[in-house]
Motif scaffolding. Structure first.
Motif, PDB file in Angstrom:
ATOM      1  N   GLU A  30       0.855  -1.191   0.000  1.00  0.00           N
ATOM      2  CA  GLU A  30       0.000   0.000   0.000  1.00  0.00           C
ATOM      3  C   GLU A  30       0.888   1.237   0.000  1.00  0.00           C
ATOM      4  O   GLU A  30       1.946   1.253   0.615  1.00  0.00           O
ATOM      5  N   ARG A  31       0.415   2.291  -0.702  1.00  0.00           N
ATOM      6  CA  ARG A  31       1.283   3.448  -0.781  1.00  0.00           C
ATOM      7  C   ARG A  31       0.616   4.702  -0.235  1.00  0.00           C
ATOM      8  O   ARG A  31      -0.599   4.854  -0.285  1.00  0.00           O
ATOM      9  N   SER A  32       1.461   5.596   0.281  1.00  0.00           N
ATOM     10  CA  SER A  32       1.029   6.939   0.658  1.00  0.00           C
ATOM     11  C   SER A  32       1.875   7.875  -0.177  1.00  0.00           C
ATOM     12  O   SER A  32       3.078   7.687  -0.280  1.00  0.00           O
ATOM     13  N   VAL A  48     -14.268   2.130 -15.092  1.00  0.00           N
ATOM     14  CA  VAL A  48     -13.617   2.542 -13.848  1.00  0.00           C
ATOM     15  C   VAL A  48     -12.770   1.380 -13.354  1.00  0.00           C
ATOM     16  O   VAL A  48     -13.220   0.233 -13.350  1.00  0.00           O
ATOM     17  N   THR A  49     -11.520   1.691 -12.990  1.00  0.00           N
ATOM     18  CA  THR A  49     -10.625   0.638 -12.486  1.00  0.00           C
ATOM     19  C   THR A  49     -10.769   0.546 -10.977  1.00  0.00           C
ATOM     20  O   THR A  49     -10.837   1.559 -10.281  1.00  0.00           O
ATOM     21  N   LEU A  50     -10.839  -0.697 -10.471  1.00  0.00           N
ATOM     22  CA  LEU A  50     -11.126  -0.929  -9.056  1.00  0.00           C
ATOM     23  C   LEU A  50     -10.080  -1.845  -8.427  1.00  0.00           C
ATOM     24  O   LEU A  50     -10.419  -2.746  -7.655  1.00  0.00           O
ATOM     25  N   GLY A  51      -8.818  -1.634  -8.775  1.00  0.00           N
ATOM     26  CA  GLY A  51      -7.738  -2.417  -8.175  1.00  0.00           C
ATOM     27  C   GLY A  51      -7.940  -3.907  -8.389  1.00  0.00           C
ATOM     28  O   GLY A  51      -8.254  -4.347  -9.499  1.00  0.00           O
ATOM     29  N   GLU A  52      -7.807  -4.678  -7.297  1.00  0.00           N
ATOM     30  CA  GLU A  52      -7.918  -6.140  -7.432  1.00  0.00           C
ATOM     31  C   GLU A  52      -9.349  -6.575  -7.735  1.00  0.00           C
ATOM     32  O   GLU A  52      -9.599  -7.730  -8.039  1.00  0.00           O
ATOM     33  N   LYS A  53     -10.292  -5.632  -7.649  1.00  0.00           N
ATOM     34  CA  LYS A  53     -11.675  -5.965  -8.020  1.00  0.00           C
ATOM     35  C   LYS A  53     -11.906  -5.832  -9.529  1.00  0.00           C
ATOM     36  O   LYS A  53     -13.025  -6.015 -10.013  1.00  0.00           O
ATOM     37  N   GLY A  54     -10.859  -5.447 -10.252  1.00  0.00           N
ATOM     38  CA  GLY A  54     -10.973  -5.432 -11.707  1.00  0.00           C
ATOM     39  C   GLY A  54     -11.500  -4.121 -12.261  1.00  0.00           C
ATOM     40  O   GLY A  54     -11.272  -3.058 -11.684  1.00  0.00           O
ATOM     41  N   THR A  55     -12.210  -4.201 -13.353  1.00  0.00           N
ATOM     42  CA  THR A  55     -12.652  -3.018 -14.086  1.00  0.00           C
ATOM     43  C   THR A  55     -14.130  -3.161 -14.431  1.00  0.00           C
ATOM     44  O   THR A  55     -14.558  -4.199 -14.931  1.00  0.00           O
ATOM     45  N   LEU A  56     -14.877  -2.107 -14.157  1.00  0.00           N
ATOM     46  CA  LEU A  56     -16.290  -2.070 -14.532  1.00  0.00           C
ATOM     47  C   LEU A  56     -16.379  -1.231 -15.802  1.00  0.00           C
ATOM     48  O   LEU A  56     -15.813  -0.133 -15.843  1.00  0.00           O
ATOM     49  N   ALA A  89      -9.993  -8.763 -12.402  1.00  0.00           N
ATOM     50  CA  ALA A  89      -8.534  -8.596 -12.375  1.00  0.00           C
ATOM     51  C   ALA A  89      -7.881  -9.967 -12.465  1.00  0.00           C
ATOM     52  O   ALA A  89      -8.484 -10.976 -12.110  1.00  0.00           O
ATOM     53  N   PHE A  90      -6.670 -10.013 -12.992  1.00  0.00           N
ATOM     54  CA  PHE A  90      -5.887 -11.244 -12.949  1.00  0.00           C
ATOM     55  C   PHE A  90      -5.418 -11.429 -11.508  1.00  0.00           C
ATOM     56  O   PHE A  90      -4.862 -10.494 -10.934  1.00  0.00           O
ATOM     57  N   PRO A  91      -5.655 -12.607 -10.909  1.00  0.00           N
ATOM     58  CA  PRO A  91      -5.235 -12.782  -9.517  1.00  0.00           C
ATOM     59  C   PRO A  91      -3.712 -12.849  -9.396  1.00  0.00           C
ATOM     60  O   PRO A  91      -3.080 -13.711 -10.007  1.00  0.00           O
ATOM     61  N   VAL A  92      -3.153 -11.913  -8.651  1.00  0.00           N
ATOM     62  CA  VAL A  92      -1.698 -11.896  -8.430  1.00  0.00           C
ATOM     63  C   VAL A  92      -1.443 -11.532  -6.967  1.00  0.00           C
ATOM     64  O   VAL A  92      -2.330 -10.996  -6.300  1.00  0.00           O
ATOM     65  N   ASP A  93      -0.257 -11.830  -6.472  1.00  0.00           N
ATOM     66  CA  ASP A  93       0.149 -11.342  -5.160  1.00  0.00           C
ATOM     67  C   ASP A  93       0.777  -9.975  -5.361  1.00  0.00           C
ATOM     68  O   ASP A  93       1.884  -9.862  -5.860  1.00  0.00           O
ATOM     69  N   ALA A 145      -0.173   1.041 -11.081  1.00  0.00           N
ATOM     70  CA  ALA A 145      -0.947   0.005 -11.790  1.00  0.00           C
ATOM     71  C   ALA A 145      -1.943   0.668 -12.754  1.00  0.00           C
ATOM     72  O   ALA A 145      -2.102   0.225 -13.900  1.00  0.00           O
ATOM     73  N   GLY A 146      -2.555   1.733 -12.279  1.00  0.00           N
ATOM     74  CA  GLY A 146      -3.522   2.445 -13.126  1.00  0.00           C
ATOM     75  C   GLY A 146      -2.853   3.041 -14.364  1.00  0.00           C
ATOM     76  O   GLY A 146      -3.392   2.962 -15.472  1.00  0.00           O
ATOM     77  N   ASP A 147      -1.682   3.634 -14.183  1.00  0.00           N
ATOM     78  CA  ASP A 147      -0.982   4.273 -15.315  1.00  0.00           C
ATOM     79  C   ASP A 147      -0.615   3.237 -16.380  1.00  0.00           C
ATOM     80  O   ASP A 147      -0.758   3.480 -17.581  1.00  0.00           O
ATOM     81  N   ALA A 188      -1.623  -6.113 -17.870  1.00  0.00           N
ATOM     82  CA  ALA A 188      -0.487  -5.202 -17.664  1.00  0.00           C
ATOM     83  C   ALA A 188      -0.534  -4.592 -16.267  1.00  0.00           C
ATOM     84  O   ALA A 188       0.484  -4.542 -15.563  1.00  0.00           O
ATOM     85  N   GLY A 189      -1.715  -4.157 -15.829  1.00  0.00           N
ATOM     86  CA  GLY A 189      -1.879  -3.589 -14.480  1.00  0.00           C
ATOM     87  C   GLY A 189      -1.550  -4.616 -13.399  1.00  0.00           C
ATOM     88  O   GLY A 189      -0.905  -4.298 -12.402  1.00  0.00           O
ATOM     89  N   ALA A 190      -1.998  -5.852 -13.608  1.00  0.00           N
ATOM     90  CA  ALA A 190      -1.756  -6.907 -12.616  1.00  0.00           C
ATOM     91  C   ALA A 190      -0.258  -7.202 -12.493  1.00  0.00           C
ATOM     92  O   ALA A 190       0.260  -7.377 -11.379  1.00  0.00           O
ATOM     93  N   LEU A 191       0.445  -7.237 -13.608  1.00  0.00           N
ATOM     94  CA  LEU A 191       1.887  -7.510 -13.569  1.00  0.00           C
ATOM     95  C   LEU A 191       2.639  -6.376 -12.881  1.00  0.00           C
ATOM     96  O   LEU A 191       3.587  -6.599 -12.129  1.00  0.00           O
TER      97      LEU A 191
HETATM   98  P1  ADP Z   1      -4.944   3.200  -9.726  1.00  0.00           P
HETATM   99  O1  ADP Z   1      -3.483   2.857  -9.746  1.00  0.00           O
HETATM  100  O2  ADP Z   1      -5.296   4.337 -10.608  1.00  0.00           O
HETATM  101  O3  ADP Z   1      -5.529   3.264  -8.344  1.00  0.00           O
HETATM  102  P2  ADP Z   1      -6.110   0.572  -9.906  1.00  0.00           P
HETATM  103  O4  ADP Z   1      -5.494   0.249  -8.593  1.00  0.00           O
HETATM  104  O5  ADP Z   1      -7.583   0.489 -10.011  1.00  0.00           O
HETATM  105  O6  ADP Z   1      -5.650   1.981 -10.454  1.00  0.00           O
HETATM  106  O7  ADP Z   1      -5.443  -0.430 -10.956  1.00  0.00           O
HETATM  107  C1  ADP Z   1      -5.715  -0.389 -12.322  1.00  0.00           C
HETATM  108  C2  ADP Z   1      -5.917  -1.785 -12.847  1.00  0.00           C
HETATM  109  O8  ADP Z   1      -4.740  -2.565 -12.635  1.00  0.00           O
HETATM  110  C3  ADP Z   1      -7.053  -2.544 -12.180  1.00  0.00           C
HETATM  111  O9  ADP Z   1      -8.289  -2.315 -12.859  1.00  0.00           O
HETATM  112  C4  ADP Z   1      -6.599  -3.998 -12.350  1.00  0.00           C
HETATM  113  O10 ADP Z   1      -6.930  -4.479 -13.636  1.00  0.00           O
HETATM  114  C5  ADP Z   1      -5.083  -3.883 -12.235  1.00  0.00           C
HETATM  115  N1  ADP Z   1      -4.685  -4.088 -10.841  1.00  0.00           N
HETATM  116  C6  ADP Z   1      -4.395  -3.149  -9.909  1.00  0.00           C
HETATM  117  N2  ADP Z   1      -4.106  -3.694  -8.714  1.00  0.00           N
HETATM  118  C7  ADP Z   1      -4.210  -5.022  -8.877  1.00  0.00           C
HETATM  119  C8  ADP Z   1      -4.032  -6.167  -8.010  1.00  0.00           C
HETATM  120  N3  ADP Z   1      -3.714  -6.024  -6.722  1.00  0.00           N
HETATM  121  N4  ADP Z   1      -4.221  -7.394  -8.569  1.00  0.00           N
HETATM  122  C9  ADP Z   1      -4.543  -7.547  -9.864  1.00  0.00           C
HETATM  123  N5  ADP Z   1      -4.733  -6.526 -10.714  1.00  0.00           N
HETATM  124  C10 ADP Z   1      -4.570  -5.284 -10.242  1.00  0.00           C
END
Ligand code: ADP
Length: 294
Positions: free
Chosen positions: A102-104, A211-219, A233-237, A244-246, A272-275
């Motif tokens: 997690e980042r600040s 809208v990107t939702l982190g590990e919850k993927g994209t709506l 989202a692709f499940p990754v650790d 990730a968003g960029d 790409a975001g997951a990696l």
């Molecule tokens: P931001 O960096 O703008 O907060 P997100 O965290 O929503 O953006 O990440 C953008 C995309 O990257 C997500 O929709 C998802 O596909 C991928 N992603 C981000 N975090 C994870 C994660 N922990 N596991 C898998 N995919 C991720």
């Protein structure tokens, strides 16, 4: 060719075990300096993934600005459209990453950065397969989107957190609006994301609102769909979700430039975001194809 327009900053990244509440003093486990900023990171992602990337942005004519230009070029990004303004100060961020990734972030937006985008090499837009803009240089985004639409070049927007009036101005000008969660709640306050995406589609001739939702993927929602669909989202650790968003946005713009279909492009970008979240660095094409192949 993908032209990325907007923010570039110097990222100073500190890894710590824990972020203590103030007043506190924390010793970093490691420190690194790198290129940051929404569109600059996206441009690097385009280049790593095998695309041709051009970056348009603005920095100060100072040491940090020079370093950013060299760093972008070292990544294979054409930084010829980077405006280095006399008397301006280059933006920077302090990024603190804890052990769960997690980042600040503390961001300094720079000073006296020029707003006038007319010095950009706008003629190059006709070469592009996609133009990606963030809201951090709104005048440039508005101009690039308008020109791109005029000449039939596809565009995409990283609709990150910004002023409401800027999001309302810029979203209708692009073809693909990809919101961060906070960006969407500013664009469409007080409604669920599903409704926010519908409002984005009503705002202009968009082909996609997502809208990107982190590990919850994209709506995501495209014209003709009854309700938004979820791209999991692709499940990754995750080790470091910074950027990730960029990377998602850069990969999406590249996919559009490569004329991938909408679902394919969203899957490509998600991988790409997951990696990036897994490895803490922007993937190359081979790593991405491997994840896509499952
Ligand atoms: P931001 O960096 O703008 O907060 P997100 O965290 O929503 O953006 O990440 C953008 C995309 O990257 C997500 O929709 C998802 O596909 C991928 N992603 C981000 N975090 C994870 C994660 N922990 N596991 C898998 N995919 C991720």
């Amino acid at each position: 060719l993908v032209i990325c327009v907007g923010q570039v900053v110097t990222d100073h990244t500190f890894r710590v075990d824990e972020v203590e509440p103030p007043p506190s003093k924390t010793t970093a486990r490691s420190y690194a300096m790198s290129v940051g900023g929404l569109s600059a990171n996206a441009a690097i992602a385009v280049a790593r993934l095998g695309g041709r990337a051009v970056f348009w942005g603005r920095v100060g004519r100072d040491e940090a600005g020079e370093e950013l230009k060299h760093a972008l070029e070292a990544e294979g990004v054409d930084a010829g459209g980077l405006i280095m303004a006399e008397g301006a100060r280059t933006p920077l961020s302090a990024v603190i990453v804890d052990k769960v990734g997690e980042r600040s972030i503390v961001t300094y937006r720079g000073e006296r950065l020029p707003s006038d985008p007319s010095g950009l090499p706008l003629d190059r837009l006709s070469e592009a397969g996609c133009v990606l803009c963030d809201p951090r240089w709104p005048e440039a985004a508005a101009l690039a989107f308008a020109r791109a639409r005029e000449i039939g070049v596809p565009s995409a927007m990283d609709a990150e957190k910004s002023e409401e009036r800027l999001l309302r101005q810029l979203v209708p000008l692009t073809d693909h609006a990809i919101f961060a969660k906070t960006g969407l709640s500013i664009f469409a306050p007080g409604v669920p994301p599903e409704e926010g995406l519908a409002r984005a589609l009503q705002a202009g001739p968009l082909k996609l609102a997502a809208v990107t939702l982190g590990e919850k993927g994209t709506l995501w929602l495209a014209p003709g769909m009854e309700a938004p669909a979820r791209r999991p989202a692709f499940p990754v650790d995750a080790t470091n979700t910074t950027g990730a968003g960029d990377v998602f946005h850069g990969a999406f713009a590249l996919a559009i430039a490569e004329k991938q279909g909408m679902e394919e492009a969203l899957r490509f970008a998600s991988a790409a975001g997951a990696l990036r979240a897994r490895d803490g660095k922007t993937p190359d094409r081979a790593a991405l194809e491997e994840l896509l192949a499952g």
